[in-house]
Design an enzyme around this catalytic site. Structure first.
Site, PDB file in Angstrom:
ATOM      1  N   GLY A 218     -84.040 -80.504 -22.060  1.00 11.38           N
ATOM      2  CA  GLY A 218     -82.921 -80.115 -21.240  1.00 11.38           C
ATOM      3  C   GLY A 218     -83.786 -79.451 -19.927  1.00 11.38           C
TER       4      GLY A 218
ATOM      5  N   GLN B 188     -84.776 -74.986 -12.185  1.00 10.08           N
ATOM      6  CA  GLN B 188     -86.160 -74.789 -12.907  1.00 10.08           C
ATOM      7  C   GLN B 188     -87.143 -75.439 -12.208  1.00 10.08           C
ATOM      8  OE1 GLN B 188     -84.543 -75.977 -17.154  1.00 10.08           O
ATOM      9  NE2 GLN B 188     -86.187 -74.416 -17.269  1.00 10.08           N
TER      10      GLN B 188
ATOM     11  N   CYS C 226     -87.217 -71.968 -23.770  1.00  8.83           N
ATOM     12  CA  CYS C 226     -87.188 -72.501 -22.420  1.00  8.83           C
ATOM     13  C   CYS C 226     -88.148 -72.747 -21.622  1.00  8.83           C
ATOM     14  CB  CYS C 226     -86.239 -71.381 -21.421  1.00  8.83           C
ATOM     15  SG  CYS C 226     -85.916 -71.888 -19.980  1.00  8.83           S
ATOM     16  N   LEU C 227     -88.491 -73.872 -21.066  1.00  5.91           N
ATOM     17  CA  LEU C 227     -89.349 -74.377 -20.261  1.00  5.91           C
ATOM     18  C   LEU C 227     -89.882 -72.938 -19.054  1.00  5.91           C
ATOM     19  CD1 LEU C 227     -88.864 -78.062 -19.913  1.00  5.91           C
ATOM     20  CD2 LEU C 227     -90.418 -76.799 -21.597  1.00  5.91           C
TER      21      LEU C 227
ATOM     22  N   HIS D 138     -76.912 -74.144 -22.909  1.00  6.77           N
ATOM     23  CA  HIS D 138     -78.083 -73.496 -22.264  1.00  6.77           C
ATOM     24  C   HIS D 138     -78.521 -73.835 -20.813  1.00  6.77           C
ATOM     25  CE1 HIS D 138     -82.364 -72.152 -22.866  1.00  6.77           C
ATOM     26  NE2 HIS D 138     -82.611 -73.086 -21.843  1.00  6.77           N
ATOM     27  N   GLU D 139     -78.278 -75.204 -20.623  1.00  2.00           N
ATOM     28  CA  GLU D 139     -78.390 -75.825 -19.345  1.00  2.00           C
ATOM     29  C   GLU D 139     -77.450 -75.467 -18.321  1.00  2.00           C
ATOM     30  OE1 GLU D 139     -81.402 -76.839 -18.822  1.00  2.00           O
ATOM     31  OE2 GLU D 139     -81.930 -76.915 -20.938  1.00  2.00           O
TER      32      GLU D 139
ATOM     33  N   HIS E  33     -78.138 -72.099 -16.887  1.00  2.00           N
ATOM     34  CA  HIS E  33     -79.285 -72.101 -15.928  1.00  2.00           C
ATOM     35  C   HIS E  33     -78.592 -72.111 -14.457  1.00  2.00           C
ATOM     36  CE1 HIS E  33     -83.270 -71.944 -17.651  1.00  2.00           C
ATOM     37  NE2 HIS E  33     -82.864 -72.656 -18.487  1.00  2.00           N
TER      38      HIS E  33
END
Ligand code: NI
Length: 182
Positions: free
Chosen positions: A45, A50, A96-97, A138-139, A142
């Site tokens: 995701g 990000q 998370c990236l 989660h996204e 963000h």
């Protein structure tokens, strides 16, 4: 085009993202770039903040996972509204990236209903469960400026405090291109 991924500590990750107007930007190109960026970083995701873009769009792609249900889970969410979350809370170790090499257990409800536009500007309302719901939750966080570490217990947060401050200083070991917080 592959974008660098913005790391924990960058203010863009803490801003509530702006809605996207239909003619404002080419969402198909942006979504494709986001898929490409995410793939390169082995993510499932990715949300626009990000990559430094404070707009309400995120992409998910579970095709790299073995799970059959996840294999066909590839979608673009534009201007999403989480209508409701329901069901049992269940805990899962998230990552998370933007927060490399940190994982932690997050409790989320099992079922969600979300209204969004897809990459063709078709408005959809869909229900997701389990891991698919979790990735979307989660996204979605963000684009509200929330990160999974916000949900961790105070003990766990103490344990990862040093790791977070190292990432914040730009000291982290990652295999993908990143934008270190300035
Ligand atoms: Ni994330």
């Amino acid at each position: 085009m592959i974008y660098p991924i913005f790391l924990y500590g960058d203010p863009v990750l803490r801003k509530k993202c702006d809605m996207i107007y239909r003619d404002e930007l080419d969402v198909k190109t942006l979504a494709n770039d986001m898929f490409e960026t995410m793939m390169k970083a082995d993510g499932i995701g990715l949300a626009a903040p990000q990559i430094g873009i404070s707009k309400q769009i995120f992409v998910v792609d579970g095709s790299s996972l073995e799970d059959e249900e996840m294999a066909s889970f590839k979608k673009v969410f534009i201007n999403p509204i989480l209508n409701h979350e329901q069901g049992e809370l269940w805990e899962f170790e998230e990552g998370c990236l933007s927060i490399p090499n940190v994982r932690g257990g997050v409790n989320r409800k099992s079922t969600i209903e979300i209204t969004f536009y897809d990459e063709n500007w078709i408005k959809r309302t869909e229900t997701f469960k389990g891991m698919q719901a979790r990735i979307i939750q989660h996204e979605y966080d963000h684009i509200q400026g929330r990160l999974f570490v916000d949900y961790l217990s105070s003990l766990k947060r103490k344990l990862i405090k040093n790791k977070l401050s190292e990432i914040n200083k730009g000291n982290t070991d990652v295999s993908y291109e990143v934008k270190r917080p300035s």
